[in-house]
Design a protein around this motif. Structure first.
Motif, mmCIF file in Angstrom:
data_model
loop_
_atom_site.group_PDB
_atom_site.id
_atom_site.type_symbol
_atom_site.label_atom_id
_atom_site.label_comp_id
_atom_site.label_asym_id
_atom_site.label_seq_id
_atom_site.Cartn_x
_atom_site.Cartn_y
_atom_site.Cartn_z
ATOM 1 N N LEU A 1 0.845 -1.193 0.000
ATOM 2 C CA LEU A 1 0.000 0.000 0.000
ATOM 3 C C LEU A 1 0.883 1.246 0.000
ATOM 4 O O LEU A 1 1.756 1.405 0.851
ATOM 5 C CB LEU A 1 -0.907 0.017 1.231
ATOM 6 C CG LEU A 1 -1.797 1.257 1.395
ATOM 7 C CD1 LEU A 1 -2.790 1.376 0.238
ATOM 8 C CD2 LEU A 1 -2.544 1.207 2.739
ATOM 9 N N GLU A 2 0.666 2.122 -0.955
ATOM 10 C CA GLU A 2 1.406 3.376 -1.014
ATOM 11 C C GLU A 2 0.738 4.390 -0.095
ATOM 12 O O GLU A 2 -0.472 4.634 -0.210
ATOM 13 C CB GLU A 2 1.446 3.910 -2.443
ATOM 14 C CG GLU A 2 2.306 5.160 -2.608
ATOM 15 C CD GLU A 2 2.425 5.602 -4.056
ATOM 16 O OE1 GLU A 2 2.827 6.752 -4.284
ATOM 17 O OE2 GLU A 2 2.124 4.786 -4.951
ATOM 18 N N VAL A 3 1.502 4.969 0.812
ATOM 19 C CA VAL A 3 0.949 5.903 1.792
ATOM 20 C C VAL A 3 1.732 7.208 1.746
ATOM 21 O O VAL A 3 2.965 7.206 1.829
ATOM 22 C CB VAL A 3 0.994 5.334 3.226
ATOM 23 C CG1 VAL A 3 0.300 6.290 4.197
ATOM 24 C CG2 VAL A 3 0.352 3.951 3.281
ATOM 25 N N ALA A 4 1.021 8.301 1.593
ATOM 26 C CA ALA A 4 1.635 9.634 1.632
ATOM 27 C C ALA A 4 1.032 10.405 2.794
ATOM 28 O O ALA A 4 -0.056 10.084 3.287
ATOM 29 C CB ALA A 4 1.377 10.374 0.318
ATOM 30 N N SER A 5 1.738 11.421 3.254
ATOM 31 C CA SER A 5 1.212 12.242 4.338
ATOM 32 C C SER A 5 1.758 13.656 4.210
ATOM 33 O O SER A 5 2.832 13.864 3.635
ATOM 34 C CB SER A 5 1.586 11.655 5.708
ATOM 35 O OG SER A 5 3.006 11.635 5.884
ATOM 36 N N GLY A 6 1.010 14.608 4.729
ATOM 37 C CA GLY A 6 1.467 15.980 4.651
ATOM 38 C C GLY A 6 0.575 16.935 5.411
ATOM 39 O O GLY A 6 -0.558 16.601 5.785
#
Length: 303
Positions: free
Chosen positions: A238-243
């Motif tokens: 699972l590709e997870v990004a955060s910001g």
């Protein structure tokens, strides 16, 4: 994302969709059918008709058939429209023709569903203004997550989940994670950080220093990155990004709906409006969304 045996038993209606035959309801029906197939659960199509209050001067002027039967037949006719749209659906389908207020009917049925889906506006009992009254009521009061669907879909976008800094609501995050994993989409965890002059509880040190915004932003970004890494570890592939973005949560999240295939929020947040059934941010995003929005019950509503 398949339901467990326990989930299926406790929530036998599976994916519940409100249908009234309108264009928006047809979008919701297609969306709900696809989601039910992904989850491997029953698709339940529900419609509701209200029995009109009539005055009859004499017994001889009573309607034949009775008003209730007329309303029930009208509901069944609407369900026939749904049947015609689902001839290629792979999976179990249940059809419910109910008598009563559409919002009340769907909220009550949501006790038995794991997900509810509704269009932004409808006709008849589902009719509203900019955002239908049924859509708002269901998102506010449902006992399961609700997805409000409009005609604009972005199948290639991320599943965006809005969180309040490092204070993550596990139910909201879990729903977003499961959907992103089932769709092979990127999970994008985002926090909208209010400017210093708007809200003070984000800045516990409360020094009158504009640099504090950047400091607080960095702290939250580190916390979110750690949460993202934990999610990746539990969900290989699972590709997870955060910001973190500084600005109005309402505006930033509404803008995210344009490029996200789904935007996930909780019913309520912290702060002064925490006691409101549908928080000001969630309500505003729903009203201005340009893509599907999921509202997940939080607090006592989630119990």
């Amino acid at each position: 994302m398949n339901a467990t045996a326990s989930d299926t038993h406790d929530r036998p209606l599976g994916v519940l969709v409100g249908f009234d035959g309108s264009e928006h309801a047809q979008h919701a029906l297609a969306y709900a059918a696809a989601e039910a197939e992904r989850r491997g659960v029953t698709l339940t199509v529900a419609t509701a008709s209200i029995v009109p209050t009539m005055f009859y001067a004499t017994m001889g002027s009573l309607a034949i058939p009775a008003d209730t039967e007329i309303a029930k037949n009208a509901a069944e006719g609407i369900l026939d429209e749904a049947r015609a749209k689902l001839t290629e659906h792979r999976g179990d389908v249940k059809y419910l023709a109910e008598i009563g207020d559409a919002a009340g009917v769907l909220v009550e049925l949501s006790h038995q569903a794991e997900l509810a889906v509704v269009g932004t506006r409808g006709r008849g009992g589902f009719t509203g203004r900019v955002l239908g009254s049924v859509s708002v009521a269901l998102a506010s009061h449902a006992h399961c997550p609700t997805i409000v669907v409009n005609e604009r879909l972005n199948a290639d976008g991320p599943v965006t989940v809005a969180v309040e800094g490092s204070h993550l609501n596990e139910d909201v995050l879990a729903q977003a994670t499961a959907i992103a994993a089932s769709r092979g989409a990127t999970l994008d965890i985002v926090t909208a950080l209010p400017p210093f002059e708007e809200v003070t509880f984000w800045y516990p040190d409360a020094a009158l220093d504009v640099d504090l915004v950047g400091v607080r932003q960095g702290q939250i970004e580190e916390d979110l990155a750690a949460h993202a890494e934990a999610i990746r570890a539990k969900n290989p592939g699972l590709e997870v990004a955060s910001g973190v973005e500084v600005g109005s949560a309402q505006s930033l999240l509404a803008a995210r709906t344009r490029s996200s295939q789904l935007t996930v929020l909780g019913t309520r947040g912290r702060g002064a409006v925490a006691s409101v059934l549908l928080g000001s941010v969630s309500r505003s995003v729903l009203f201005h969304a340009e893509g599907p929005v999921m509202i997940v019950p939080t607090g006592e509503q989630a119990a």
